[in-house]
Structures are given as structure tokens and as C-alpha cells.
Design a protein around this motif. Sequence first.
Motif, PDB file in Angstrom:
ATOM      1  N   TRP A 102      43.405  39.455  65.333  1.00 46.14           N
ATOM      2  CA  TRP A 102      42.449  40.339  64.609  1.00 46.14           C
ATOM      3  C   TRP A 102      42.704  41.900  65.341  1.00 46.14           C
ATOM      4  CZ3 TRP A 102      40.538  42.305  60.641  1.00 46.14           C
ATOM      5  CH2 TRP A 102      39.277  42.881  60.310  1.00 46.14           C
ATOM      6  N   GLU A 103      42.567  42.031  66.647  1.00 47.00           N
ATOM      7  CA  GLU A 103      42.534  43.133  67.247  1.00 47.00           C
ATOM      8  C   GLU A 103      44.056  43.735  66.835  1.00 47.00           C
ATOM      9  OE1 GLU A 103      41.967  42.631  71.470  1.00 47.00           O
ATOM     10  OE2 GLU A 103      39.908  41.926  70.966  1.00 47.00           O
ATOM     11  N   LYS A 104      45.045  42.989  66.978  1.00 48.69           N
ATOM     12  CA  LYS A 104      46.248  43.756  66.492  1.00 48.69           C
ATOM     13  C   LYS A 104      46.536  44.413  65.113  1.00 48.69           C
ATOM     14  CE  LYS A 104      49.712  40.869  69.493  1.00 48.69           C
ATOM     15  NZ  LYS A 104      49.106  39.907  70.101  1.00 48.69           N
ATOM     16  N   ARG A 105      45.800  43.579  64.330  1.00 48.30           N
ATOM     17  CA  ARG A 105      45.759  43.852  63.001  1.00 48.30           C
ATOM     18  C   ARG A 105      44.877  45.482  62.676  1.00 48.30           C
ATOM     19  NH1 ARG A 105      43.390  40.009  58.709  1.00 48.30           N
ATOM     20  NH2 ARG A 105      42.879  42.144  57.355  1.00 48.30           N
ATOM     21  N   ILE A 106      43.755  45.533  63.626  1.00 52.90           N
ATOM     22  CA  ILE A 106      43.138  46.864  63.516  1.00 52.90           C
ATOM     23  C   ILE A 106      43.802  48.048  64.108  1.00 52.90           C
ATOM     24  CG2 ILE A 106      41.054  47.949  64.521  1.00 52.90           C
ATOM     25  CD1 ILE A 106      39.669  45.313  64.860  1.00 52.90           C
ATOM     26  N   LEU A 107      44.741  47.511  65.030  1.00 54.18           N
ATOM     27  CA  LEU A 107      45.304  48.850  65.923  1.00 54.18           C
ATOM     28  C   LEU A 107      46.472  49.082  64.946  1.00 54.18           C
ATOM     29  CD1 LEU A 107      46.034  48.149  69.637  1.00 54.18           C
ATOM     30  CD2 LEU A 107      45.245  49.968  68.584  1.00 54.18           C
ATOM     31  N   LYS A 108      46.948  48.127  64.208  1.00 55.78           N
ATOM     32  CA  LYS A 108      48.205  48.556  63.356  1.00 55.78           C
ATOM     33  C   LYS A 108      47.826  49.348  62.370  1.00 55.78           C
ATOM     34  CE  LYS A 108      51.887  46.265  60.692  1.00 55.78           C
ATOM     35  NZ  LYS A 108      52.415  44.658  60.003  1.00 55.78           N
ATOM     36  N   SER A 109      46.433  49.113  61.689  1.00 52.28           N
ATOM     37  CA  SER A 109      46.123  49.948  60.578  1.00 52.28           C
ATOM     38  C   SER A 109      45.602  51.360  61.090  1.00 52.28           C
ATOM     39  CB  SER A 109      44.853  49.376  60.180  1.00 52.28           C
ATOM     40  OG  SER A 109      43.744  50.066  59.445  1.00 52.28           O
ATOM     41  N   LEU A 110      45.012  51.434  62.446  1.00 51.52           N
ATOM     42  CA  LEU A 110      44.924  52.940  62.967  1.00 51.52           C
ATOM     43  C   LEU A 110      46.404  53.563  63.272  1.00 51.52           C
ATOM     44  CD1 LEU A 110      42.319  54.237  64.247  1.00 51.52           C
ATOM     45  CD2 LEU A 110      43.165  53.370  66.474  1.00 51.52           C
ATOM     46  N   ASN A 111      47.292  52.936  63.768  1.00 51.27           N
ATOM     47  CA  ASN A 111      48.606  53.460  64.207  1.00 51.27           C
ATOM     48  C   ASN A 111      49.077  53.817  62.756  1.00 51.27           C
ATOM     49  OD1 ASN A 111      48.499  53.543  66.841  1.00 51.27           O
ATOM     50  ND2 ASN A 111      49.083  51.363  66.974  1.00 51.27           N
ATOM     51  N   SER A 112      49.193  53.137  61.675  1.00 53.75           N
ATOM     52  CA  SER A 112      49.824  53.518  60.542  1.00 53.75           C
ATOM     53  C   SER A 112      49.143  54.794  59.872  1.00 53.75           C
ATOM     54  CB  SER A 112      49.834  52.083  59.472  1.00 53.75           C
ATOM     55  OG  SER A 112      48.685  51.932  59.048  1.00 53.75           O
ATOM     56  N   MET A 113      47.652  54.825  60.182  1.00 48.90           N
ATOM     57  CA  MET A 113      47.023  56.024  59.437  1.00 48.90           C
ATOM     58  C   MET A 113      47.529  57.195  60.363  1.00 48.90           C
ATOM     59  SD  MET A 113      43.241  56.306  58.501  1.00 48.90           S
ATOM     60  CE  MET A 113      42.546  55.236  59.947  1.00 48.90           C
ATOM     61  N   CYS A 114      47.904  57.033  61.743  1.00 45.07           N
ATOM     62  CA  CYS A 114      48.381  58.072  62.378  1.00 45.07           C
ATOM     63  C   CYS A 114      49.471  58.597  62.052  1.00 45.07           C
ATOM     64  CB  CYS A 114      48.514  57.842  63.863  1.00 45.07           C
ATOM     65  SG  CYS A 114      47.125  57.792  64.881  1.00 45.07           S
ATOM     66  N   THR A 115      50.376  57.675  61.559  1.00 42.22           N
ATOM     67  CA  THR A 115      51.814  57.881  61.151  1.00 42.22           C
ATOM     68  C   THR A 115      51.718  58.758  59.970  1.00 42.22           C
ATOM     69  OG1 THR A 115      52.468  55.890  62.297  1.00 42.22           O
ATOM     70  CG2 THR A 115      54.027  56.904  61.220  1.00 42.22           C
ATOM     71  N   GLU A 116      50.955  58.003  58.680  1.00 46.42           N
ATOM     72  CA  GLU A 116      50.938  58.537  57.529  1.00 46.42           C
ATOM     73  C   GLU A 116      50.526  59.913  57.602  1.00 46.42           C
ATOM     74  OE1 GLU A 116      48.494  56.361  54.690  1.00 46.42           O
ATOM     75  OE2 GLU A 116      49.365  54.455  55.537  1.00 46.42           O
ATOM     76  N   LEU A 117      49.358  60.225  58.211  1.00 48.35           N
ATOM     77  CA  LEU A 117      48.405  61.749  58.200  1.00 48.35           C
ATOM     78  C   LEU A 117      49.190  62.460  59.185  1.00 48.35           C
ATOM     79  CD1 LEU A 117      44.975  60.321  58.075  1.00 48.35           C
ATOM     80  CD2 LEU A 117      46.475  60.822  56.319  1.00 48.35           C
ATOM     81  N   ASN A 118      50.206  61.972  60.040  1.00 45.57           N
ATOM     82  CA  ASN A 118      50.822  62.895  61.077  1.00 45.57           C
ATOM     83  C   ASN A 118      49.780  63.559  61.892  1.00 45.57           C
ATOM     84  OD1 ASN A 118      52.885  63.956  62.450  1.00 45.57           O
ATOM     85  ND2 ASN A 118      53.472  65.667  61.128  1.00 45.57           N
TER      86      ASN A 118
END
Length: 527
Positions: A102-118
Motif C-alpha cells: 500500500w505504501e508503494k502505491r501511495i509513493l507511486k501516486s505522489l511521484n507521478s504527480m511530481c512528474t506530471e506537474l514538474n
Amino acid sequence: AMLDPERGLSLTIARVVQRLQGSSLHSQLERQARVSLHKPEIKLESLKEDIKDFLKTSGWEKKLQNAVYSELNVFPLPCHPAAPPEHIKEPLAYMRKAQGSWEKRILKSLNSMCTELNIPLAQKRPANEQKELLNKWNEMGTDEPDLSLFRPVYAPKDFLEVLMNLRNPNYENGEQPSFRNHLGLIQVPLKVKDIPELKEDFSELGLNIGQLGIDDSAQVPPEFFENEHVRVGQKVLAEQDSAAAQQYVRQGCPTALRADLWALILNISNQPEDILYYEQLKSNVIQHDLLVDSLIYKDVKLTASNDDYYFVFEDYLYQVLLCFSRDTSVLEHFTYSSATPPKSYIQGKLGMEEYAVFYPPNGVIPFHGFSMYVAPLCFLYHEPSKLYQIFREMYVRFFFRLHSISSHPSGIVSLCLLFETLLQTHLPQLFYHLREIGAQPLRISFKWMVRAFSGYLATDQLLLLWDRILGYNSLEILAVLAAAVFAFRAVNLMEVTSLAAAEAVLADLSTLKVMPLLQIFLFATVT
């Protein structure tokens, strides 16, 4: 493996001593003992006894007792010395594994937001921004940054889906005999209490015991009980004894004494060094901009800002939550939480441990509704550093359990199971009816429990509920209340034919009275 009591006791004492040695209380006690050497009543020949007496009469012994009591309330009892540290976090391997993924999923969601929003996870604020933030620290709510691209990392319903998929791999396809007839959404075999056990645990809520929050007790005229209860409460405060305060609030807190009683139970005294620590956190917020700041901002805007009770506290919520995200002392609670703080690596150094930092610094990624853990406390504490410490202590004692996967009796998985078991056992017709029409009760009550009912009950009622969480040092009462709400609205719920209709019946809990509901459900249900 359980320890023999004596071995367990000596380990507990050793741990408490070790933890208190590093505390400011320890240095204060030393200072007091040194000061006392100059007092005429301290004689060299009876030095040890005289200093002990001095610490007793000057109130320092009480402070030490409260600190020990606080340690015992927060930290789990020691496991066997040979048990690995992850057993203290969570004894069941499949729960640890589920929490990890579950923690991996949360992190993935956080990191993809970083990438998307730059946007980087963290960056230093330019000097002009620092100055601006400092100037509007007390009115951050007036700011209207564009947060349309930010989304909560997860919401309670995403978390519920994860819990519904939990399985104990030792039981293939529902082999566990006693559990086979559990028809709820939670499919893991944990032991939860039945009504007779709950009655015993919550005996102070009984029908013949005075309660704050019950207007018409047959036994005692409410105003008589209230006056007497206030008198006892003032005595408890004068005594400054955490254990006595914890026992006292089981019958509810008088409004005027609640802030002080809660602080006493949580052992929060807002010393100069605590205020200084809070100021350091604040300067950290001013210097560094974290991605989670935008998540916090968005959460407050989506929840508390739209709440009739809490919108006035918007600025307090930003202050507390932004400081909380920087507070590395929160990391300590991960020794007894099934969760692990997320790591982030300095750019270009992925996977190199010496370049790893916890992100956010407190290890807690806020989710949709997180700010509602703080909002009710704003009614009680108006001094930011005190409000902050109370919230932090409530979080590391209680709230973290509501968003991590564990087998702890106060953990959200056990609460869900307790809720479903109570309904299935005591309101079977209602339970089967809702299940048949695709309105599994937990789909409705989950969000109440994850938020500890904050934002769902009227504030005076919520505070009466939280009195009991503190009084019993347990979150189980949340599951009991959730079941009691269904029992209270059972007649209407039997009429509905869809999840949407069931949700409509339970959409507004703001008129409910918590204590009568709990009493009727626990003590007037035929078992």
C-alpha cells in the motif's frame, strides 16, 4: 512469544528509564535536585531521603509519574527480547506485507504527480517568498493558489478497497471455521470483542452511571451529577495526575475543564522549550517549500473550509499541518506502527542509502480528510504551539492507526471487523437486507471511522466521543458508535433498496447524540 510477567516488567522499566533519560524532564529533575542542595531542610546525613521528599512536595514526583504513565500508554508492552523489531511494528507477516505494498502505491501516486506537474518534492523558497509567507502566517487562508492540478494522494474509499482484498494466506478460500459465516467486506480472521466483553470494557458508560452528554438519566438529575462532576474534575486537575484524569474523562469532560484535562492525560505542558521547538518548525516551513504543502492546502480547502463548524479555523489548520509535516520527532512512532516512513533520494542518487531522506520529514503523507483530525482541537486550544503539541500527541497515540494496515485492536482493520460483526450478530436482518441490495454497511461507515467521526457529528458530540477515546486509550468505541448509528436508523434503512438511498438515510449525523446511542446499543441490546 509472551514473556513471563517479571521479565516483561523489568524490560518495560528499562525501556521507560532509557526513554526518559534523554528527555527535558530528566535534566529539569537534575537541576531541581541541585537547587535543593542549598535548602536548609536538606541535611547531608539524610541527603537521599530529603531530596526525595523535596521532589515529592514540590510536585516534581507527580511530573515524573505522569511521564512514566504516558510512556506506558503509548508504547506497546515489550515482546520477547529475541523477537525481531518488525514484530513490535506488526506481528502478522501478511499484514506487514500488505502495508508495504500500500505504501508503494501511495509513493507511486505522489511521484507521478511530481512528474506530471514538474514540481520537485522539496525546494528552498526564494527570499521574497519567505518574507511574504512570514507576513501572512496568520492569514494563509486568504491565499488562493491554483491547486486545480493537485489531487489528494488517496481518499478513504481507495483505502477501503485495499482492506477488502486483505487475506490471510494460511487459510485457503475461507477455511477458518469460526470465520466462514462472516459475510462482511473484511475477510481476515482477527479476534474482536462481543457485546458482553465491550460492556465490561466500557462499564463506566452503563445506564446507572452519571454521564455528561445524557440529558435525562433516570438515576440522577443531570444538573446534580454535572455540578458534582465539575467539582471532582477541578480536584483531578489540582492533583495533576494523568492516570486519575484518564479515569475521570470516561464519564465525559465538563466543557470548561476539557482542554486542561486532555493536556494532562496527554502529558502536554507547553514548556518554553516546546514553544521554541514549534518556532523552529515554523521557520523550517518558511524556508522550504514541500510538495505536501500543496496537498495540505488543498485538503483544508476541500474539507474544513466548507464545514459549518470549522471554517473559522482555516489558518490554524495550515499552521499546525505545515509544521507537523516538518516534525522529525513524529518518526519515533514508526517503532510501534505497522507503517514505514517513505524515503526519497537526492537527485541522481537513487537507491544509495547515504543519500536517502525521509519524505515528508515526519514520514506521514496526508490523505483526503487528514486536516479533520486537527479541526476539532481548535475549539479547545487557541495557542498555536499548545494546539500543535496536543494534535501531535493525539496523532502518535491514536490517529495513525486509522490509516495503516495492522492487526492492532484499535487499528482500522479491527475496527471494520468489529463494526461488521456487531451488525451481523445483533441486527442480522438489517445486515442481510443491506448486503442483498449492494449497500454493504461498511461502505457507508468506513469514512466515519477513518476520520474518528470528525466532520460528521456536531462538535459538542464529537468532543464527548473523543473524551472516551482518551479515557479508554482505545479507538474501539468508533466501531461501536458506527454500529449504534445503524441500529438507530434501522427502521428507515430496512425500507431502502439501493446504496444511494442508504447513504441518503445516513448522510446527516449532525443531530445525533453520541452518549444515548452508545448506551442503548451496548447496555439495552438483548444479548
